[in-house]
Structures are given as C-alpha cells and as structure tokens.
Scaffold this motif. Structure first.
Motif, PDB file in Angstrom:
ATOM      1  N   MET A 206       0.757  -1.248   0.157  1.00 47.13           N
ATOM      2  CA  MET A 206       0.050  -0.064  -0.031  1.00 47.13           C
ATOM      3  C   MET A 206       0.818   1.227  -0.031  1.00 47.13           C
ATOM      4  N   GLU A 207       1.829   1.308   0.835  1.00 43.00           N
ATOM      5  CA  GLU A 207       2.913   2.391   0.717  1.00 43.00           C
ATOM      6  C   GLU A 207       3.403   2.538  -0.692  1.00 43.00           C
ATOM      7  N   ALA A 208       3.840   1.314  -1.311  1.00 49.36           N
ATOM      8  CA  ALA A 208       4.327   1.481  -2.671  1.00 49.36           C
ATOM      9  C   ALA A 208       3.420   1.918  -3.737  1.00 49.36           C
ATOM     10  N   ALA A 209       2.104   1.754  -3.322  1.00 44.88           N
ATOM     11  CA  ALA A 209       1.152   2.213  -4.447  1.00 44.88           C
ATOM     12  C   ALA A 209       0.868   3.616  -4.082  1.00 44.88           C
ATOM     13  N   VAL A 210       1.120   4.144  -2.797  1.00 41.79           N
ATOM     14  CA  VAL A 210       0.977   5.682  -2.636  1.00 41.79           C
ATOM     15  C   VAL A 210       2.130   6.388  -3.461  1.00 41.79           C
ATOM     16  N   VAL A 211       3.159   5.932  -3.025  1.00 42.37           N
ATOM     17  CA  VAL A 211       4.406   6.252  -3.619  1.00 42.37           C
ATOM     18  C   VAL A 211       4.600   6.554  -5.073  1.00 42.37           C
ATOM     19  N   ILE A 212       3.967   5.392  -6.024  1.00 39.44           N
ATOM     20  CA  ILE A 212       3.971   4.931  -7.291  1.00 39.44           C
ATOM     21  C   ILE A 212       2.939   5.957  -7.943  1.00 39.44           C
ATOM     22  N   THR A 213       1.864   6.207  -7.181  1.00 39.35           N
ATOM     23  CA  THR A 213       0.546   7.276  -7.647  1.00 39.35           C
ATOM     24  C   THR A 213       1.141   8.544  -7.613  1.00 39.35           C
ATOM     25  N   LEU A 214       1.924   9.273  -6.578  1.00 42.79           N
ATOM     26  CA  LEU A 214       2.554  10.367  -6.398  1.00 42.79           C
ATOM     27  C   LEU A 214       3.573  10.474  -7.579  1.00 42.79           C
ATOM     28  N   LEU A 215       4.384   9.546  -7.506  1.00 38.70           N
ATOM     29  CA  LEU A 215       5.413   9.641  -8.925  1.00 38.70           C
ATOM     30  C   LEU A 215       5.158   9.845 -10.150  1.00 38.70           C
ATOM     31  N   THR A 216       3.704   9.030 -10.365  1.00 40.26           N
ATOM     32  CA  THR A 216       2.981   9.292 -11.719  1.00 40.26           C
ATOM     33  C   THR A 216       2.554  10.621 -11.811  1.00 40.26           C
ATOM     34  N   VAL A 217       1.771  11.136 -10.849  1.00 41.23           N
ATOM     35  CA  VAL A 217       1.320  12.417 -11.063  1.00 41.23           C
ATOM     36  C   VAL A 217       2.498  13.617 -11.377  1.00 41.23           C
ATOM     37  N   ILE A 218       3.592  13.389 -10.580  1.00 39.93           N
ATOM     38  CA  ILE A 218       4.782  14.165 -10.891  1.00 39.93           C
ATOM     39  C   ILE A 218       5.116  14.048 -12.173  1.00 39.93           C
ATOM     40  N   GLY A 219       5.364  13.038 -12.563  1.00 39.23           N
ATOM     41  CA  GLY A 219       5.714  12.737 -14.011  1.00 39.23           C
ATOM     42  C   GLY A 219       4.945  13.271 -15.169  1.00 39.23           C
ATOM     43  N   VAL A 220       3.746  13.098 -14.945  1.00 41.23           N
ATOM     44  CA  VAL A 220       2.520  13.723 -15.885  1.00 41.23           C
ATOM     45  C   VAL A 220       2.551  15.300 -15.933  1.00 41.23           C
ATOM     46  N   THR A 221       2.820  15.646 -14.435  1.00 46.19           N
ATOM     47  CA  THR A 221       3.061  17.146 -14.296  1.00 46.19           C
ATOM     48  C   THR A 221       4.238  17.960 -15.054  1.00 46.19           C
ATOM     49  N   LEU A 222       5.156  17.292 -15.004  1.00 45.29           N
ATOM     50  CA  LEU A 222       6.624  17.860 -15.407  1.00 45.29           C
ATOM     51  C   LEU A 222       6.461  17.637 -16.902  1.00 45.29           C
ATOM     52  N   ALA A 223       5.836  16.541 -17.406  1.00 44.43           N
ATOM     53  CA  ALA A 223       5.880  16.556 -18.899  1.00 44.43           C
ATOM     54  C   ALA A 223       4.904  17.716 -19.383  1.00 44.43           C
ATOM     55  N   ARG A 224       3.850  17.808 -18.845  1.00 41.83           N
ATOM     56  CA  ARG A 224       2.791  18.762 -19.259  1.00 41.83           C
ATOM     57  C   ARG A 224       3.160  20.057 -19.225  1.00 41.83           C
ATOM     58  N   LEU A 225       4.056  20.349 -18.356  1.00 44.60           N
ATOM     59  CA  LEU A 225       4.607  21.795 -18.143  1.00 44.60           C
ATOM     60  C   LEU A 225       5.852  22.028 -18.876  1.00 44.60           C
ATOM     61  N   GLY A 226       6.536  20.976 -19.745  1.00 41.79           N
ATOM     62  CA  GLY A 226       7.534  21.066 -20.454  1.00 41.79           C
ATOM     63  C   GLY A 226       8.875  20.936 -19.980  1.00 41.79           C
TER      64      GLY A 226
END
Length: 371
Positions: free
Chosen positions: A323-343
């Motif tokens: 469950m901890e891993a799932a939380v971390v992976i979710t946050l990392l995914t959000v971060i990755g998508v955000t960084l990509a969208r912002l260029g």
C-alpha cells in the motif's frame, strides 16, 4: 488533547491576525520605511517572518498559562524550545536583512548551517533513517550531524524558492504543518504537534492578507522561518519509538517544495548555471505561462499540496508495504505527468549537459570521407 490543540490554534491565529494588521498599519508610515531604508512608502511590507516568529514564540507560553494540560506537555521541553527559538530568531534576522537589503549568499548559507547545527544540538537528529521497505540506514553521530544540517538547509531554501507568488508559500506551508502535526500527535510527540499547530494558526491568521492581491508578503524572513520550523520539527515528528526517522513521511508531506527545489537545482546544473542563482522558471512560473491566473494558480498548487499531504498521512498510517508502494507510485506518476505537461521533460532533455551526453555517446561517429 484535542481541546489543547484547539486552544493553541485559536491563540496563534489571533496573534497572527493582530500582528499582520499591526505590520500593515505600521508599514503605511513614512517613518517606518525610512527606519529600514526601504524603497518608497507605497511598497507593501514583506516581513511575514515577524508574524510567524511572534506567534511561534508567544503561543506556547500563553497556552501553558491558560491550560494545565499545555503546561504539562510544554514545560518539560521548554529548555529545548528555547534553543530552537534562538535558532529561528537568527534565521529570521538574516531573512529580515535580506528583505531590507540583500545579504551575501555565503552569510545566508553560514546562518542556515549554524541553525541546522543548533537543531542537532537540541536533540532533533537524523542518525538512523528508516526506509519504507524496512531497511535502516545508520549514519552514526558524525554522519547524522551532516544529514541533519543538510535537511534543515534544504527545507529553508525550498520555501525560499517557493515564495514567488502571493499565497503560495504560506498556503503550502499550512498543508505541510497540518500533516506533520497529525503525524507527530499520532507518533506520541505532543510537544512537536503543539508547535506545528501553533505555526499553522500563525499562517492561517496571515494568509488572508497574503492572498492575491496581497497586502503583505511572506518575504525572505517568513520563508526562512517557515522552512526552518518545518525542517526542524519534521525530524522529531516523524520519529518512531526506536528513534528512527521515517524519511518517507516528511519527504512526501513537504513534497511540493522539495520537488520545486530539486527540479530547479537539477535544471540549473544540467544547464551549466549556478544552482543557487535565481531564475523565473519555477513550477509556479510555468503554470502562469500555461494560463493560470493568480487565484487559479493557488487552486492548482494547493491541490498538489493536499495530494502530498494525503499521501504522507496514508504512508504513516498503513502498515502494508504494497500500500505504501502504491501511494508512492501514484505520487510519482502525478509528478511525471505534471513535469511533462509543463515542458520540464523537454527542457531537461535539451539542456546543455544532456545534449553533450547525447552527442558524446549516441551520435554517430563522423569520419573523413574524402578520397
């Protein structure tokens, strides 16, 4: 215990409002600006650190005078608190000088390192670090000192760099303080939870005046105080019964400012510029470039801060590693998508250092084709 925290919150919020109103009113006088050699009497005050420091220093003693429960919790730690108060006062002072007239970056760094050393001397130490999957990193006293100082130095700079637009630093700091207060209270660190609640109240009293268009700024003094307090208290607040520092919780709770700090540092290093040299390419700058208005910007950033806060609380309360891993992976995914969208992904890929590496290792070799 809940009544104690509510009392402390009410006291610090009241002090925050009164101090902010007083600061705004005082700043309208020409004599006040002349005293500190500030440019022009129409400039809005930028010493939010004064509000935070006054509330942080006064509220625990007021709460102890009004509540026996507060006195029982705070009095045994009052000596330790005085050490922290001396350090945060020094941090505020250099921030205040920065707000009036820029100081040397070497002086600021020296003060931040000294403040980190004071935190270690007060007993807030990162000697043993517990990782989510059960591994423990033992730095010992020597290594723990430098890790502690680096953590405090990093959190101060993170909030300083974050403070680029109205309402950002104070709002994100409020989310982080609430999160770490919950964690500290659950981890049997009531004094730390009390101090984090106090800082929360101070920011809630200050924040309405700091929302766009702001009538008062957080300033370097406020960013330094906020970063120092969160850096120091997140050490003790995330300690378990074995005195291990569970690094995942404060890293996630302070996820947004740490992300902005890390991204700016990596971006500048890859661009082969000084990592401490400021620029206008932080996350809030990119959001504005993508069309976010002053209040829309806060909605987006506060949403990210709330997401990190929820993630930190989940990681603290759940025991299952998956469950901890799932939380971390979710946050990392959000971060990755955000960084990509912002260029940012494209910016890093086309940075001078990465381009050099691509040409060095991946570009086809060119030879002499003449006959």
């Amino acid at each position: 215990m809940a009544d104690l925290y509510l009392l402390s919150l009410a006291l610090s919020l009241t002090i925050g409002v009164v101090s902010t109103v007083a600061l705004v009113a005082l700043s309208k006088t020409e004599r006040f600006f002349a005293l500190f050699h500030v440019r022009g009497v129409t400039e809005r005050p930028r010493w939010g650190g004064a509000v935070f420091l006054i509330a942080f220093a006064a509220t625990p003693y007021l709460a102890s005078a009004l509540s026996g429960e507060a006195s029982e919790i705070f009095s045994p730690r009052s000596g330790e608190f005085l050490g922290l108060l001396a350090a945060v006062s020094l941090v505020f002072l250099v921030g205040f000088l920065d707000d009036v007239r820029l100081t040397s970056p070497y002086l600021r760094s020296a003060v931040f390192f000294l403040a980190g050393a004071a935190v270690y001397a007060a007993g807030y130490r990162i000697d043993d670090v517990g990782l989510p999957w059960g591994t423990v990193l033992d730095f010992g006293s020597f290594g723990g000192f430098f890790v502690t100082v680096f953590w405090v130095y990093a959190t101060i700079n993170a909030f300083n760099w974050l403070d680029g637009k109205d309402g950002v630093a104070a709002g994100v700091g409020t989310f982080a303080c609430v999160t770490m207060a919950v964690v500290a209270g659950n981890s049997d660190h009531p004094t730390v939870a009390l101090l984090l609640v106090v800082m929360t109240g101070a920011m809630l009293g200050f924040l309405p005046f700091n929302l766009p268009p702001a009538s008062v700024y957080v300033g370097d003094s406020g960013a330094y105080v906020l970063g120092f307090v969160l850096g120091a208290l997140s050490i003790r607040g995330a300690e378990g019964p074995t005195e291990q520092w569970f690094v995942a919780v404060p890293l996630i709770a302070l996820g947004y400012p740490i992300l902005d700090l890390s991204l700016a540092t990596v971006r500048r290093i890859l661009a082969q510029t000084h990592p401490m040299r400021g620029d206008a390419d932080h996350i809030h700058h990119r959001l504005i470039a993508h069309g976010a208005g002053p209040r829309g910007l806060l909605v987006i950033i506060y949403s990210y801060a709330a997401l990190f806060s929820i993630g930190a609380i989940l990681v603290h309360y759940v025991d299952a590693t998956w469950m901890e891993a799932a939380v971390v992976i979710t946050l990392l995914t959000v971060i990755g998508v955000t960084l990509a969208r912002l260029g940012y992904v494209l910016t890093l890929w086309n940075s001078r250092s990465v381009v050099w590496l691509r040409q060095r290792f991946f570009a086809p070799e060119t030879g002499d084709i003449s006959e």
